[in-house]
Write a protein that holds these residues in place. Sequence first.
Motif, short mmCIF file in Angstrom:
data_model
loop_
_atom_site.label_atom_id
_atom_site.label_comp_id
_atom_site.label_asym_id
_atom_site.label_seq_id
_atom_site.Cartn_x
_atom_site.Cartn_y
_atom_site.Cartn_z
N GLN A 52 -10.88 0.46 -2.86
CA GLN A 52 -10.30 -0.75 -2.28
C GLN A 52 -9.52 -0.41 -1.02
N LYS A 53 -9.71 -1.18 0.02
CA LYS A 53 -8.96 -0.97 1.25
C LYS A 53 -7.54 -1.47 1.06
N VAL A 54 -6.57 -0.67 1.50
CA VAL A 54 -5.17 -1.11 1.46
C VAL A 54 -5.03 -2.41 2.24
N GLU A 55 -5.78 -2.53 3.35
CA GLU A 55 -5.71 -3.75 4.17
C GLU A 55 -6.11 -5.00 3.39
N ASP A 56 -7.01 -4.83 2.40
CA ASP A 56 -7.42 -5.97 1.59
C ASP A 56 -6.32 -6.38 0.61
N VAL A 57 -5.48 -5.42 0.25
CA VAL A 57 -4.35 -5.71 -0.64
C VAL A 57 -3.21 -6.36 0.15
N THR A 58 -2.92 -5.79 1.32
CA THR A 58 -1.78 -6.26 2.12
C THR A 58 -2.14 -7.46 3.01
N THR A 59 -3.42 -7.64 3.30
CA THR A 59 -3.95 -8.61 4.27
C THR A 59 -3.48 -8.30 5.69
N TYR A 60 -3.04 -7.07 5.92
CA TYR A 60 -2.67 -6.60 7.25
C TYR A 60 -3.59 -5.45 7.65
N ARG A 67 -0.05 3.98 13.24
CA ARG A 67 1.31 4.34 12.82
C ARG A 67 1.76 3.54 11.59
N VAL A 68 1.21 2.34 11.42
CA VAL A 68 1.59 1.50 10.28
C VAL A 68 0.33 1.11 9.52
N LYS A 69 0.18 1.71 8.34
CA LYS A 69 -0.98 1.41 7.48
C LYS A 69 -0.53 1.02 6.07
N THR A 70 0.26 1.86 5.45
CA THR A 70 0.64 1.63 4.05
C THR A 70 2.03 1.01 3.91
N LEU A 71 2.76 0.92 5.00
CA LEU A 71 4.15 0.42 4.94
C LEU A 71 4.16 -1.10 4.74
N HIS A 72 4.12 -1.51 3.49
CA HIS A 72 4.03 -2.94 3.15
C HIS A 72 4.58 -3.14 1.74
N PRO A 73 5.24 -4.29 1.48
CA PRO A 73 5.80 -4.54 0.14
C PRO A 73 4.77 -4.50 -0.99
N LYS A 74 3.51 -4.87 -0.71
CA LYS A 74 2.51 -4.86 -1.79
C LYS A 74 2.14 -3.44 -2.18
N VAL A 75 2.28 -2.51 -1.24
CA VAL A 75 2.03 -1.10 -1.55
C VAL A 75 3.27 -0.49 -2.21
N PHE A 76 4.40 -0.63 -1.55
CA PHE A 76 5.61 0.01 -2.08
C PHE A 76 6.14 -0.70 -3.32
N GLY A 77 5.90 -2.00 -3.43
CA GLY A 77 6.24 -2.71 -4.66
C GLY A 77 5.41 -2.20 -5.82
N GLY A 78 4.15 -1.89 -5.54
CA GLY A 78 3.25 -1.38 -6.58
C GLY A 78 3.64 -0.01 -7.08
N ILE A 79 4.30 0.75 -6.20
CA ILE A 79 4.75 2.10 -6.58
C ILE A 79 6.14 2.04 -7.22
N LEU A 80 7.03 1.25 -6.63
CA LEU A 80 8.44 1.24 -7.06
C LEU A 80 8.74 0.28 -8.21
N ALA A 93 4.07 -10.03 -10.41
CA ALA A 93 3.08 -11.06 -10.71
C ALA A 93 3.15 -12.19 -9.67
N LYS A 94 4.35 -12.61 -9.35
CA LYS A 94 4.55 -13.71 -8.39
C LYS A 94 3.97 -13.39 -7.02
N TYR A 95 4.20 -12.16 -6.56
CA TYR A 95 3.75 -11.78 -5.22
C TYR A 95 2.42 -11.02 -5.22
N GLU A 96 1.76 -11.03 -6.37
CA GLU A 96 0.44 -10.39 -6.52
C GLU A 96 0.47 -8.93 -6.07
N ILE A 97 1.44 -8.21 -6.61
CA ILE A 97 1.61 -6.78 -6.29
C ILE A 97 0.91 -5.96 -7.38
N PRO A 98 -0.08 -5.15 -7.00
CA PRO A 98 -0.79 -4.35 -8.01
C PRO A 98 0.00 -3.12 -8.43
N GLU A 99 -0.09 -2.77 -9.70
CA GLU A 99 0.56 -1.54 -10.17
C GLU A 99 -0.20 -0.34 -9.62
#
Length: 198
Positions: A52-60, A67-80, A93-99
Amino acid sequence: MAETKKIRTALVSVFHKDGLEELLKKLNEEGVKFMSTGGTQQFIESLGYECQKVEDVTTYPSILGGRVKTLHPKVFGGILGRRENEGDREQMAKYEIPEIDLVIVDLYPFEQTVASGASEADIIEKIDIGGISLIRAGAKNFRDVVIVPSKAEYAVLLDILSTQGAETTLEQRKTFAERAFGVSSHYDTAIHNWFVKD
């Protein structure tokens, strides 16, 4: 709190691809889903695995020249996100953040770039931002996440996968976190030393 955690989704963001193939093969055999960006994503797909492309998760898209690829709440929310915390789970769940259960990083080669006699501009571009942030986030949330902070740790995870499948103990995750902060500390010290000498 469950001591043993199953790895279901892995975010892979590496500079050097060597040594990764065997690890990806074993993770795929264990049913782990991959998520990645750019060259790493293409490498994973070239081996015949879905990614899965990170861009498809973040829509960015990847921006600012990469310089900016993974720096997004959907990525860091999924980790943190804390899996045992009801509030965190509700927000995920509300913000559709994947684990994201596993983070594999191999940082931009800052020290090698300095040693090669590269220009200041090239050296600055090899200061990893996303990768070091992923390492710190994964290490901070070691209760839920496995952080593999460099290719030197690939074999450690491969050994775990071979002996106990896609499951890790809390002690193992904490050991990975300890090594991750060691990698982070060494990397930042090298950058600091370069600035001091310059």
